[in-house]
Design an enzyme around this catalytic site. Structure first.
Site: not given
Length: 135
Positions: A52, A55, A101, A104, A124
Site C-alpha cells: 500500500c 501505509c 487496504c 488504512c 484490478c
C-alpha cells in the site's frame, strides 16, 4: 503465510496530503481511478511484494500478478487473508466491489469475477496506489 495483526492507520486528510502526491491522494483517499495504461510500469518479470502506498502494508506478491490486458495491474489473490477489505461500490451507475487496504482504508481498486485460476478473481488495482519492493 499467516495473517498479520496490525493497528489501523488513522490520519486526517491534511496529514495524508502531506505524505502523498496529489495523484496518490486523489486515488487512495478520494476513491479515484487512474487512466488505463497510465500506472507505473511494474515489470512482470521482477519478483517481490506490492505494498500500500499509504501505509506500506504488504498486499500482493508478484507470483499472483498477471497481464489482464485491462491497463491496470491485476492480481488473482492478495498476499494473505485480511490484507484487503471489500466494500460495495454503487458509483457511476454500476455495482462493483471496491478493494481497500485493511490497515488504512486506502482505495486500491476493484475485484471482478473474471480472473485466472486458482481463484477466478481479478484484483484490478490502481498502480499509483501501490509501491513495489523487489526480492
Amino acid at each position: 503465510m499467516g495473517e498479520t495483526m496490525t493497528l489501523k492507520v488513522n490520519k486526517t486528510k491534511e496529514e495524508w496530503r502531506q505524505v502523498l502526491t496529489p495523484e496518490q491522494f486523489r486515488i487512495t483517499r478520494e476513491h479515484g481511478t487512474e487512466r488505463a495504461f497510465s500506472s507505473p510500469d511494474f515489470d512482470l518479470s521482477k519478483k517481490g511484494t506490492y505494498r500500500c502506498i499509504c501505509c506500506e502494508r504488504p498486499l500482493y506478491r508478484s507470483e499472483a500478478k498477471y497481464n489482464s490486458g485491462t491497463g491496470w495491474p491485476s492480481f488473482y489473490q492478495p498476499i494473505e487473508p485480511g490484507a484487503v477489505t471489500d466494500h460495495s461500490d454503487h458509483s457511476y451507475g454500476m455495482t462493483r466491489t471496491e478493494i481497500r487496504c485493511a490497515d488504512c482504508d486506502a482505495h486500491l481498486g476493484h475485484v471482478f469475477p473474471d480472473g485466472p485460476q486458482p481463484t477466478g478473481l481479478r484484483y484490478c488495482m490502481n498502480g499509483v496506489a501501490l509501491s513495489f519492493d523487489e526480492d
